[in-house]
Design an enzyme around this catalytic site. Structure first.
Site, PDB file in Angstrom:
ATOM      1  CD  GLU A  23      75.342  53.176  74.613  1.00 12.11           C
ATOM      2  OE1 GLU A  23      74.414  53.355  73.816  1.00 12.11           O
ATOM      3  OE2 GLU A  23      75.361  52.193  75.405  1.00 12.11           O
ATOM      4  CD  GLU A  78      75.712  51.426  70.065  1.00 14.56           C
ATOM      5  OE1 GLU A  78      74.610  51.163  70.593  1.00 14.56           O
ATOM      6  OE2 GLU A  78      76.796  51.260  70.629  1.00 14.56           O
TER       7      GLU A  78
END
Length: 488
Positions: free
Chosen positions: A195, A387
């Protein structure tokens, strides 16, 4: 002669679709000071007092000094994790029982180079990941390894203020060369920075302390740190391709899909700008260059990215092979925002058409299909949902956890992935977040549970750590066995 346009399309998940789960070293391993491991940025972040507020960037020099001078784990739950360090064989056996095709985990940089800039790697740390790969190979589970998942050595904060210092690039590439050389022939799929776009928020991803700066100075510092990460990512991709020609490198984005609050063109434009700022990071990593739309933003914010002469060429020559992302929630955007969603991983307007989780994260399965289509159209590179999951207040009663709410959440999202595949999206796999209960990234809670496997530990660290299969365990087992066809 007449030619007919090809009108057939995929109707199901590919036969080689990679079903599995995803974790991070700092949330599961524990053993924070065992076998030569160094302290990481994640392990100096104290637990949150408000479950709907992130705590991972509430680090200043005073709190850092406090963390460095204590060996206690009470206020630093990521130091204990769920003791995967000693339970990895048991846990991987459970993943195999579910039928995992892939397991995503991260290597803790500080297990390999405890201070980040050590001259030689820590052999005990390398052996630990050898053992994990041995277990995965036993069950024919492919590893998907994240190289940096919010857990850089804290010594790099102390010495260099994290990624703000360009010298950290060389330290990172020494680490990546070490792990590629050691594990490269055993690992097909890698990710560089988890991320990476969340580095605009601060410490957890940059390793840099910035609380005493003005907001514009903070942005300057963070985007400079991000540039160094982008260059490091490209250099790591170069290394991987040279050392392991059959391996593939991916980037990883926190995808924060947002919708216009109204059809008003100023809201649509504001949404487009918000999307551009989110996708800037994967644009650089997948396309190999800074997009033009950032020029105006940098100029208006008075941000000046310092680059070495070869940086742009490095970015252009070594883009990633595939694009991965996390997907949890969506928001809405309007030109004059007056109120935000309380989900602690993304901020934006609340969508009145969506339900929300116990932690205020709005649930939007259709948004995943929208995201997959937009990302595929933008990059034309294989995608990987690495995710996605539901944090909830699970209850263990009579040795069982009846988590139908999680099954329902995952069913809806998997259905939308299948629809995206029908739309023509090239989707490699799905690693649901937190297949086993772990320490929350944003608040360091244990009570925010994602897993198919219940871990007997509370927020204070009390409990036997016994692993228990939830109802969702058996459901996901059925999903994998049927390759996504049986979702009942």
């Amino acid at each position: 002669m007449f030619l007919m346009y090809h009108t057939d399309y995929p109707k199901e998940f590919p036969a080689d679709f990679l079903w599995g789960g995803a974790t991070a070293a700092n949330q599961i391993e524990g053993a924070w000071n065992v076998d030569g491991k160094g302290l990481t940025t994640a392990e100096v972040v104290s637990k949150a007092t408000n479950k709907k507020k992130m705590s991972m960037d509430d680090v200043d020099q005073e709190s850092l000094n406090l963390a460095l001078n204590t060996s206690l784990v009470d206020n630093y739950p990521k130091r204990r994790g769920i003791d995967f360090y000693h339970h990895y064989a048991e846990d991987i056996e459970l993943f195999a029982e579910m039928g995992f095709k892939v397991f995503r985990f991260s290597i803790a940089w500080a297990r390999i180079f405890p201070n980040g800039d050590d001259r030689f790697p820590n052999e005990d740390g390398l052996k630990f990941y050898d053992h994990i790969l041995d277990e995965l190979e036993k069950y024919q589970i492919k590893p998907l390894i994240t190289l940096s998942h919010y857990e850089m050595p804290i010594a790099l904060t102390q010495k260099y203020n994290g990624w703000t210092d360009r010298r950290v690039i060389d330290m990172f590439t020494r680490y990546t060369e070490t792990v590629f050389t050691r594990y490269g022939k055993r690992v097909e799929y890698w990710l560089t920075f988890n991320e990476i776009n969340t580095a605009t928020w601060g410490f957890h991803a940059t390793g840099a302390l910035d609380q005493d700066l003005s907001s514009k100075e903070q942005l300057q510092l963070r985007y400079q740190a991000i540039h160094h990460q982008l260059v490091a990512s490209a250099l790591a991709t170069k290394q991987l391709h040279e050392l392991c020609p059959n391996a593939k490198m991916g980037c990883m984005l926190a995808r924060m899909q947002t919708y216009p609050a109204t059809p008003n063109p100023i809201d649509v434009q504001a949404t487009q700008i918000a999307d551009q700022k989110n996708l800037f990071f994967s644009d650089v990593q997948a396309r190999g260059e800074y997009p033009e739309f950032m020029n105006r933003y940098f100029a208006e914010q008075k941000i000046k990215i310092m680059m070495d002469p070869d940086d742009q060429q490095i970015l252009a020559q070594y883009p990633v092979d595939f694009v991965s992302f996390s997907y949890y929630m969506t928001t809405v955007t309007q030109s004059n925002q007056d109120g935000t969603a309380v989900g602690n991983m993304a901020t934006g307007g609340r969508n009145p058409y969506l339900e929300e989780s116990d932690w205020g994260w709005q649930i939007d399965p259709i948004g995943l299909r929208i995201t997959l289509n937009e990302m595929w159209d933008r990059y034309q590179k294989p995608l990987f949902v690495v995710e996605n999951g539901l944090g909830a207040l699970d209850k263990l009663e009579d040795g069982k956890v009846h988590d139908n709410y999680r099954i329902d959440y995952l069913r809806q999202h998997i259905q939308q992935m299948k629809e995206a595949i029908k739309d023509g999206v090239n989707l490699l796999g799905y690693t649901m977040w937190g297949p086993i209960d772990l320490i929350s990234f944003s608040t360091s809670e244990m009570s925010k549970r994602y897993g198919f496997i219940y871990v007997a530990q509370d927020d204070q660290g009390n409990g036997s750590l016994q692993r228990t299969r939830k109802d969702s365990f058996y459901w996901y087992q059925k999903v994998i066995k049927s390759n996504g066809e049986d979702l009942k």
